[in-house]
Structure formats: C-alpha cells, structure tokens
Design an enzyme around this catalytic site. Sequence first.
Site, PDB file in Angstrom:
ATOM      1  N   ASP A   1      41.257  42.068  34.422  1.00 48.36           N
ATOM      2  CA  ASP A   1      40.696  42.400  35.725  1.00 48.36           C
ATOM      3  C   ASP A   1      41.650  42.064  36.858  1.00 48.36           C
ATOM      4  OD1 ASP A   1      40.489  39.600  35.602  1.00 48.36           O
ATOM      5  OD2 ASP A   1      38.381  39.686  35.067  1.00 48.36           O
TER       6      ASP A   1
ATOM      7  N   HIS B   1      29.342  35.986  32.992  1.00 46.54           N
ATOM      8  CA  HIS B   1      30.189  37.184  33.061  1.00 46.54           C
ATOM      9  C   HIS B   1      31.455  37.007  32.227  1.00 46.54           C
ATOM     10  CE1 HIS B   1      32.237  35.231  36.699  1.00 46.54           C
ATOM     11  NE2 HIS B   1      33.255  35.578  35.938  1.00 46.54           N
TER      12      HIS B   1
ATOM     13  N   GLU C   1      29.392  41.584  35.355  1.00 43.12           N
ATOM     14  CA  GLU C   1      28.331  40.716  35.828  1.00 43.12           C
ATOM     15  C   GLU C   1      27.036  40.972  35.049  1.00 43.12           C
ATOM     16  OE1 GLU C   1      29.123  38.395  37.668  1.00 43.12           O
ATOM     17  OE2 GLU C   1      30.474  38.949  39.287  1.00 43.12           O
TER      18      GLU C   1
END
Length: 641
Positions: free
Chosen positions: A87, A160, A165
């Site tokens: 990410d 998460h 999430e």
Amino acid sequence: MTINHQEIELIDSFEQISVDIHPTAKDGSKAVAQEIATLIREKQAAKEPAVLGLATGSTPKYLYAELVRLHKEEGLSFKNVVTFNLDEYYPIEPDALQSYNRFMKEHLFNHIDIPESNYHVPDGTIPKEQIKAYAAAYERKIEEAGGIDIQILGIGNNGHIGFNEPGANVNSHTRLVTLDNSTRLANAYEFSNMSQVPRLAVTMGIGTIMKAKKVILLAWGSHKAKIVCRSVEGHSTDQVPASLLQQHPNCKFVIDEQAAAELTRNKEPWLTGDCEWTPKLTRKAVTHLALKLGKPILMLTDKDYNNNGLNDLIVQYGSAYELNIKEFNAIRDTITGWPGGKPGTQLPNHPERSQPEQKRALIFSPHPDDDIISMGGTFIRLHEQGHDVHVAYQTSGNIAVTDEFLLRFIDFAVGFEGMFDIDRSKSSQILEDAKAFIQIKKPSQKDTPEIRAIKGLIRRCEAKATCRYVGIGDENAHFQNLPFYETGLVEKKPMGPEDVQLTVDLLRQLKPQQIYCAGDLADPHGTHKVCLDVIFAALDIVKDEEWAKDCWVWLYKGAWQEWDIHEIEMAVPMSPDQVMQKRLGIFIHQSQKDVVPFQGTDAREFWQRAEERNANTAELFDRLGLQKYAAMEAFVRYHFR
C-alpha cells in the site's frame, strides 16, 4: 522422550490459524528473515525469481534490518528478488517523510543489491482518474512475475491488513480506499497533527493477498493482543479483515509474547490442557474467575472453580476457602501508602523494605511528563514521606511541541526584550529566524536544530516546574537528552553506547536505593521501549557494584496502558484530593494540553487517561473485595540481578 500429542493439540485448540510465538519481536523477525532467505536461495538455485509481498510501518522494521544484515554479513543476494508493496498513502510524494516508498528505500532497498526495476511500491501521485487503470496494471505485474511466494503483513488495531478496512470484500483487488478514522488515529504518530494524515490510500485487496502462496502476518506488542485473538480465535468475518486469513491454505501469525497475551492458551491456559500452577498463574486464575463471575474473591465456591476448568486448583488446595484466603491476603498486602517502605516497622509481606527509612529514589521519565502522568501520586508521596527523590528526564520530548505553541513562546520572548529594552540582538535574531522558518515550513519538513532546542527548552521548563510543584529542587532534576532521540523525526535511532553510558554515569553519581522506570511499552513511537532498554543495559553494567546490591527497581505504566490486576506487586492508593493534586501537576505541561501530538489511537488527553486508568485499577481491587479507594497507581518489581 515421550510426546503427549493430545496435550500439544489442546494448547492451540482455540486457534483457527497457525501461530508462532517468540520471546521478542527481534526473535520473531529473525525467524521470518531466515524463512525468506531460504526461499531466495532455493529460487536462485532453480534460476527463478523469488517474489515477495512487503509491508511497511513499525512492525517489519526488525525483519528488514535482519535481511540487510544477512545481505551484508552472510552474502544473501537479492538480485533474483521481485517485490510488491501492499500500500501507499494517497496523495503523497514518493520522497515525503511519511511515504512508504521512502520508507522501503531507507529500511531495505538502499542497503541490498536488488535491481531498482525489481521493486514496486504503489504510486501516490497518480491522477485520481487514472487510479483504476494503474491498479489493474499493478495486479498484472504481480501475475507476470509468477505470483507472490511470501506475503508479509502487519495488522491494524481494527484488524485491517494492508489498508483493507473492516467491511472490505474478500475478493477485492488493488484499488483506492478511504481510511478508517481509527487507522488514521493509529498512524497519526507519523505526522505533526491529525489533520495532516491522508484520508485515502492505494492498497492491494484482500483477494490479491489471498492469492499469495504463503502469508505471514507479524504482530508485536500488547496493544495488538486483542485483535490478534479476534483474528485467530474469532469467527472469519469481513468486520475483522485479518480473520479472513483463516480461509488461506498456508497462513501463519508470527507474534511476540506480548501480542499473544489474549490467546486462550495464555489468558486461560487451564482450558487448553494441564497447567503448572505457579504462584503467578494461580493468582491470575483466581482474579480472572472473580472478575468473570462478578464475585469478591472470598465469595468464590468450589462449584465456581469446578465449572470453569479450575478443579485442579481445588484439588491442590483442598477447598475454595483455603485458596481464597491465601490469594486475598496476598493481594491485600500489595496495597501500601508507603511506596518507600514504612519506617519503624517490620512488615514481612510489605512490597518495599523498611530500611533504610529515607531512601534515595530515582524516577526515570522517558518524556518530560511521564513521571507526573504515570506515577504522580507516588512521586508526591515519596517526597512528602522524606525520601530524597530525583527525576531523570531521558529525552527532550521536543517533537511533541507543536509549531503553534512554539510561536507563542517566541512572541513572548521577543516581546519581553522589546518591552524592557534589553539588548539581546543575537537571541532575538535566533527567535525571529525560527519564527520565519515555522511560517514557511512544509508539513513533512524537519525542524532546524535551533527550533528543536527551543522546543526542548519549553518541555524542560515544564518538567522543572513540575518538580518544584512536587517540592523537589532544580538540582534533583536531571536532563539526559539521550542521543538516540535527537533525530528531529518520529523515527528514532537505535539505542547506542552513549545512551547507556549517560545512564550508567547518573546511576553511579546518585547510587539510588529505589529506581522507578516506565514499563509501558504501548507507546506508539517506541520511545518508552528504547528508554527501558537503555536502563536495563546500564543496570547490567552496574549490577555487581556495592550500592546496586541494595537497589530495588519498580516498573510503572499509565500513559498508554496499565498492569493487569494479577501482575501488580505494589499498589499505591490515592484519595480524591490526591487525584486532583496529580491532575494539577499534569496541567503544568501546557505544551501537551488540549491537543496531544503523536497520541496513537487514544484521543483523550493524558490527564484523562491517567485518571481513568488509576480509577479503574482501584475499582478492580474493590470488585475483588479489597478496600475501596478513589484511585491507585500500580507497580511491578524488576529483578536485574
């Protein structure tokens, strides 16, 4: 040796995912690094690429440090390694201080021989209208590389993984997502204030993660214990994204002992097989049962124990009555209004020795306010009872002073000189330069050394004012300014020899009979942990010196968490007036008032946290049938010899 297979199976019988528990985060990280190294070498021998999925944040730092060491000291080559990061914040420049692109270069890529074309981190600068196409291309690159062989994950406090999430679809792929507010709070320690934390991120999806041939999730520290337990032992649900890994055919959690605290095998080990009933485990079982059933200890019955898997204890002690009396008396004896020992008495079960009657007590405070926040009532009581109390402020705490608060003090200082026509042109120029820098400072920009010094001075003045409020003189306040802290960034250097030597020198100078230090390791940016390691390293050096043989060490918590009731070895009660006295002492730290920089997931101010935790500790003692107090500060003794 005969192995009882039934017992081994029972130990982890509540766990739906394989769990490897290691003593420390470093131990666990080394084990995973060896696993990765084995994969890389096997792929090298087969002339194939090793494809790794990588995570960022504080969790994998030890892992990357060990991989770098394996490269530099043991010749592990990364030339055949291809990596894909989970990410990245959005939007963010790749060279921003908080960028995961920068993180990976600083912690891994710049220190190994991986070709630049072989590592991939999501781009936080892609125009929004191009994100979908970019995400699809990211997925294709993973497939073209042959798929991820080992995917490394961390876990958020809400469960998460990546930035998936609660509610994320199990089949989701790389995409732009909105960050949960709890995630932004947890990551706020990387930024100057909450408003600067991005609200969006690009992340691999859960479906992408599930395609990896092997998944290894890392979790360190007590603040991860509850979510680890929910993920491993709870139902598989998208409300706890990490729990979806129960569906992966080759997944394991690698965690330290603190992160394993809530697993049934540790929290209620009597439910998973035979136990060795040590005094500590016995107290844990009794207090846990009393709180679970809502009964005082002395009201527990044989039936209560038998119905809750504790019949072995009844067999050992003969009856609930005998066991209850023993544990009740032992817990009662931890309560004392004399943290330095009660003079003129010989109490064999008192937490502290009565001699010498007046002790030299040294409180180590990682930041310039931990002393009053975490043990302010005890601090005040030690001084009032005639002990020679010193405080060692281990770090300057300068990064926790906001720019706005700094500007107030600069305006005051410059205005003061102007009002009284004081000719201090050099100092005025320093202040004006600092003010000018703050006004053009970028969100991710590091403060100048001068500004850090001014911010450190603000916190030093607050700490000295606290000491005067308690009643001790300026000469009893020692400002160590340990070098590991002075980076100007949230990211600190590791403990170094100079940090340890400064602490050794202070110990030898003061030769205390009592030491208090912060055992609260849930501090989100790790300063407490490093400060504690420095003290332990220093104590190891001085442990055989004559004065050290009569020195006791007590660990306190409070700023971030509190000791569990069964762990407490000294509980210092406070009256309502003493609670207010402590609150006013905390208020002296005005730079930390109202807005708490780097506060982690707890949005309360420190005085609120301290009061609620102290009140909760007192309530637990009351629920067990002990005396009722307004609040209590709790301590655990550390044996360093």
